[in-house]
Design a protein around this motif. Structure first.
Motif, PDB file in Angstrom:
ATOM      1  N   ILE A  52      32.413  40.482  37.022  1.00 33.70           N
ATOM      2  CA  ILE A  52      31.230  41.112  36.407  1.00 33.70           C
ATOM      3  C   ILE A  52      31.026  42.528  36.961  1.00 33.70           C
ATOM      4  O   ILE A  52      30.793  43.479  36.216  1.00 33.70           O
ATOM      5  N   ASN A  78      33.530  41.027  29.187  1.00 33.84           N
ATOM      6  CA  ASN A  78      32.117  41.033  29.560  1.00 33.84           C
ATOM      7  C   ASN A  78      31.377  39.833  28.959  1.00 33.84           C
ATOM      8  O   ASN A  78      30.662  39.103  29.655  1.00 33.84           O
ATOM      9  N   ASN A  91      29.971  36.668  31.144  1.00 35.29           N
ATOM     10  CA  ASN A  91      28.530  36.361  31.105  1.00 35.29           C
ATOM     11  C   ASN A  91      28.289  34.955  30.577  1.00 35.29           C
ATOM     12  O   ASN A  91      27.388  34.252  31.048  1.00 35.29           O
ATOM     13  N   LYS A 140      29.013  32.642  33.338  1.00 37.39           N
ATOM     14  CA  LYS A 140      27.926  32.721  34.316  1.00 37.39           C
ATOM     15  C   LYS A 140      26.744  31.856  33.855  1.00 37.39           C
ATOM     16  O   LYS A 140      26.175  31.078  34.625  1.00 37.39           O
ATOM     17  N   ASP A 145      25.200  41.391  39.565  1.00 35.86           N
ATOM     18  CA  ASP A 145      25.665  42.597  38.885  1.00 35.86           C
ATOM     19  C   ASP A 145      25.046  43.801  39.586  1.00 35.86           C
ATOM     20  O   ASP A 145      24.250  43.649  40.520  1.00 35.86           O
TER      21      ASP A 145
END
Lengths: 163, 504
Positions: free
Chosen positions: B155, B178, B182, B185, B491
Motif C-alpha cells: 500500500i 491499489n 485495498n 485490506k 498508508d
C-alpha cells in the motif's frame, strides 16, 4: 497340563471391561452400554503351547471411580489383574498412578496389565500427546469394538501367570 | 387349598450345600440347583471354580460374595453367596437369590452411570470447542498479522509509485494493484472484526465527537466515490442534530461506510442517498435516524432475511466480489450499540436501509475540534523520528513517507538491545515501535523507556506500529504507556496523521 487362574478386570464404569471380555470370550461386540453390577464371571481356555492350557476364570467387576471401594472378597484368590481406562474420558485415567499404587500396595506380586481402551475413538497423535499422563503405565492400547490387541492382552497375561 | 397355591407360587430363594475339600457336593437341598449331590461344585458355574482353594482351609472362616451373576443353562440369577469353612467340618455354601433386588439396583445404576458418562462427554466436547475457538482466533490473529506486514509495504509503495512519472498504461496497472490491495485490506479487517464479534471481544469505545464534522467528512469521501462511478450522491442532514455526541465514531463510520459501499457496488445508474435526522432526545440521549437509499439492482423478497448472515452474498453472479461479511458486521455493530436496522428492497428498483442509533449528548464539550498539527504549522524545522523495526519493508515504507515530507530525520534501530543507548544519545521526538521484535516485545521496551531516569526521555511519545490490534493487545499497549497505535497495514495519511498528533 490345564490349570485354572482367576483374573479380575478393574477400572471406572463405562471403560469397556465387559466389552473386552465379551470380545475375548465370545468374539462379539455391542455399542449398547449395559452397566455391570456386582460381578460377572466367564471362563475361557487359552492355549499357551501344545501341552499347556490355562483356563482363565475372568471376573468382570462392576466399575468404580474409587478403587479403594472395591469389595475385598472379589479379590480373593486372584492371580492376575487387568486395569482398564477409557482413552476418551480423562476422568477414567486422571487417578491412574494413585490407583496403581493402591493395587501394588494391597496386592503385591500379582501381575497387572494396564489397558487404554477405545483406541478406535482417538488418534495416534492423541496417545503421543498424552504419553506423560498415561503412556508410562500403559501396557496395551485396545479396542473391543475394532478387536485391536484384545487377544494379545489376555494371552500375554495368561503366559505371565504360568511362567 | 392354600397350601396347594403356596406350593405353586412359592419360589425358593436360598440353597444350602455342604462341600468337601475336593469340591464335591456332599449334601444339597436342591432349592434351585437340583440333583447336584456327588458332583463337583465347579461344574455348576466358574464362580465356584475360583473359590476351591478356600475349601481347603481348616479354620472357622466366613466369606461373603455379594451380587454374583450365576448364569447357567437352566437359569440366570443374581445371588449373594456365603462360604463358611470350619476347623472340623466340611464347608457350607449358602446361595441367596436376590435377583429382583439387584435388578432394581441395576436400573438405578444404569441411569446414574449414563448420566455421569454423558456429562463427562459433554464437558469434553465443550473443552474441545473452546480449544478449537481459541485456535481459530489465534490463527486469525497471527495470520492477519503476517498478511498485514507485507500488505503495508504494498500500500505504501503504491502510494509512492503513484507520485512518480508513469505513463497511462502503468497508471492503469497501478490502479489495479491499489484496488486489489485495498480490497485485501478490507477483507482482513472484516474477518478480524467478525471473529472478534463472535467471541464477544469487540468492544466499543466512548469518545466525544462532532457529529456535523463527522458527517461532512463522510459525505465528502463518499460523494467522490459515487461520482467516480457516475452516480449522484444526495444527502439530507437534519438541522436539529446535536453538535457533540459520545459514541464510537470509528464503528459508526464502519456501519455507514459498509452500507454506502454496498449501495455503490450494487448500483450502476441513478443515485445514492444518505438521510440523517434526529428522532428524539430523551434522558440526555439522542436517537438518530440514518437512511441509505440506492437505485441499484435490489434484492428479491425471499432473500431479504439472508442479507445479514455471515458469508452470504445474495448476488452470486461474481460481478460484485466480497467476503459476504459486511452486512453481518453492520448488523452486529448496530446491536452492540443497542440500535436497530431494517431493510426494504424492490428487485431491480433499489434498496433502502434504515437504522436508529442512540448516542449520549456531550454537553460539556462545545464544538470540539481536534487540531492536528500540519507540517507547516510545526514549531521545529526538522523532527527526529526513531523507528524500532526489523522488517525491511516497513523500514523502507516509513523512510519513503517521511523523506517525502522533508521535515524528518529518521533513525532505525533493528537490535532492541541498543535501543536505550540510542535514545539517550539521540533524544528523538517520537519513537515508532514495532511490537514483534527479536527476543522481546515493543510494549516491554516501552515499559523500560518509561522507567528511564531522564525526565525528557521517559516522556517521548511512543507510537506502536503493529498488526496486533485485538482488544487485549490494545490494553497491553495502554498499560505499557504507549501513546497511540498505528495499525498495519498503514498508508501515508494514517501514519502522518498520527505522527503529527504528537509533534510539538
Amino acid at each position: 497340563m490345564n490349570i485354572s487362574k482367576k483374573i479380575v478386570l478393574l477400572g471406572h464404569f463405562g471403560v469397556g471391561k465387559s466389552s473386552l471380555i465379551r470380545r475375548f470370550v465370545e468374539d462379539t461386540f455391542t455399542d449398547n452400554y449395559k452397566v455391570t453390577i456386582g460381578v460377572h464371571i466367564l471362563k475361557k481356555e487359552v492355549v499357551i503351547s501344545p501341552k499347556e492350557t490355562v483356563s482363565l476364570i475372568i471376573w468382570d467387576l462392576e466399575g468404580n471411580d474409587d478403587i479403594t471401594n472395591t469389595r475385598a472378597s472379589y479379590m480373593l484368590g486372584t492371580s492376575g489383574m487387568i486395569y482398564v481406562f477409557d482413552l476418551t474420558r480423562p476422568a477414567t485415567y486422571e487417578q491412574l498412578e494413585s490407583d496403581l499404587n493402591f493395587i501394588k500396595t494391597n496386592y503385591p506380586n500379582i501381575p497387572i496389565k494396564v489397558v487404554g481402551n477405545k483406541k478406535d475413538l482417538v488418534t495416534k497423535d492423541f496417545i503421543k500427546q498424552n504419553s506423560d499422563v498415561f503412556g508410562s503405565f500403559t501396557d496395551f492400547y485396545t479396542s473391543a469394538k475394532a478387536n485391536t490387541k484384545v487377544n494379545d492382552l489376555f494371552s500375554t497375561l495368561a503366559k505371565q501367570l504360568i511362567s | 387349598m392354600l397350601a396347594k397355591h403356596k406350593l405353586a407360587h412359592e419360589k425358593a430363594i436360598i440353597q444350602y450345600l455342604i462341600v468337601d475339600k475336593k469340591s464335591i457336593i456332599l449334601e444339597s437341598d436342591d432349592a434351585f440347583f437340583s440333583n447336584v449331590t456327588k458332583q463337583s461344585i465347579t461344574s455348576l458355574h466358574p464362580f465356584f471354580e475360583s473359590i476351591t482353594t478356600l475349601l481347603d482351609l481348616e479354620e472357622n472362616q466366613e466369606y461373603l460374595f455379594s451380587c454374583i451373576h450365576l448364569e447357567t443353562d437352566n437359569r440366570n440369577i443374581i445371588a449373594d453367596i456365603t462360604l463358611k469353612t470350619f476347623s472340623k467340618e466340611h464347608a457350607l455354601l449358602i446361595i441367596q437369590d436376590l435377583t429382583t433386588h439387584y435388578d432394581n439396583y441395576q436400573l438405578t445404576a444404569q441411569k446414574r452411570n449414563e448420566s455421569v458418562i454423558d456429562s463427562q462427554i459433554l464437558e469434553l466436547k465443550n473443552k474441545y470447542l473452546i480449544e478449537k475457538e481459541e485456535f481459530k482466533n489465534t490463527f486469525i490473529a497471527n495470520f492477519s498479522h503476517e498478511i498485514r506486514e507485507p500488505l503495508s509495504g504494498i500500500i505504501t509503495f503504491v502510494d509512492i509509485l503513484g507520485k512518480t512519472n508513469l505513463d497511462s498504461e502503468q497508471k492503469d496497472y497501478l490502479n489495479i494493484i491499489n484496488t486489489s490491495s485495498n480490497h485485501l485490506k478490507h477483507m482482513i479487517e472484516d474477518i478480524l472484526d467478525i471473529s472478534k464479534i463472535e467471541v464477544g471481544k469487540l468492544n466499543l469505545i466512548e469518545d466525544s465527537f462532532n457529529l456535523s464534522e463527522f458527517l461532512e467528512e463522510f459525505v465528502f469521501t463518499y460523494k467522490i466515490k459515487a461520482e467516480e462511478k457516475g452516480l449522484t450522491f444526495l444527502n439530507t442532514i437534519g438541522e436539529k442534530l446535536p453538535p457533540q455526541i459520545i459514541g464510537d465514531p470509528y464503528r459508526l463510520k464502519q456501519i455507514l461506510g459498509n452500507l454506502i459501499d454496498n449501495a455503490i457496488k450494487y448500483t450502476t445508474k441513478g443515485s445514492i442517498t444518505l438521510n440523517v435526522s434526529l428522532n428524539q432526545v430523551r434522558a440526555n440521549k439522542a436517537s438518530i435516524h440514518f437512511q441509505i437509499i440506492d437505485t441499484g439492482i435490489g434484492i428479491e423478497k425471499e432473500n431479504l432475511d439472508k442479507v445479514f448472515t455471515s458469508f452470504t452474498q445474495v448476488d452470486t453472479t461474481q460481478r460484485n466480489k466480497g467476503t459476504g461479511l459486511g452486512l453481518a458486521i453492520v448488523k452486529n455493530l448496530v446491536s452492540l450499540m443497542d440500535g436497530n436496522i431494517s431493510i426494504d428492497s424492490e428487485f431491480n428498483e433499489g434498496t433502502s436501509f434504515a437504522l436508529n442509533l442512540s448516542f449520549k449528548l456531550d454537553t460539556k464539550t462545545k464544538d470540539k475540534k481536534v487540531e492536528v498539527a500540519t507540517v507547516e504549522k510545526l514549531g521545529k524545522d526538522k523532527y527526529h523520528i526513531l523507528l524500532v523495526e526489523n522488517s525491511e519493508i516497513t523500514q523502507l515504507s516509513v523512510l519513503k513517507i517521511l523523506a517525502a515530507q522533508g521535515k524528518f530525520y529518521l533513525d532505525i534501530v533493528t537490535n532492541p538491545d541498543t535501543l536505550i543507548e540510542t535514545i539517550q544519545n539521540q533524544k528523538p521526538d517520537i519513537i515508532l515501535m514495532d511490537i514483534n521484535l527479536p527476543n522481546t516485545t515493543g510494549d516491554q521496551l516501552a515499559i523500560e523507556i518509561r522507567q528511564l531516569p531522564e525526565k525528557e526521555l521517559k516522556k517521548i511519545p511512543i507510537l506502536a506500529l503493529t498488526g496486533k490490534v485485538f482488544p487485549e493487545d490494545l490494553k497491553r499497549y495502554k498499560k505499557a504507556k504507549i501513546n497511540d497505535v498505528i495499525s498495519k497495514p498503514f498508508d501515508e495519511k494514517s501514519l502522518l496523521k498520527t505522527i503529527h498528533k504528537y509533534l510539538k
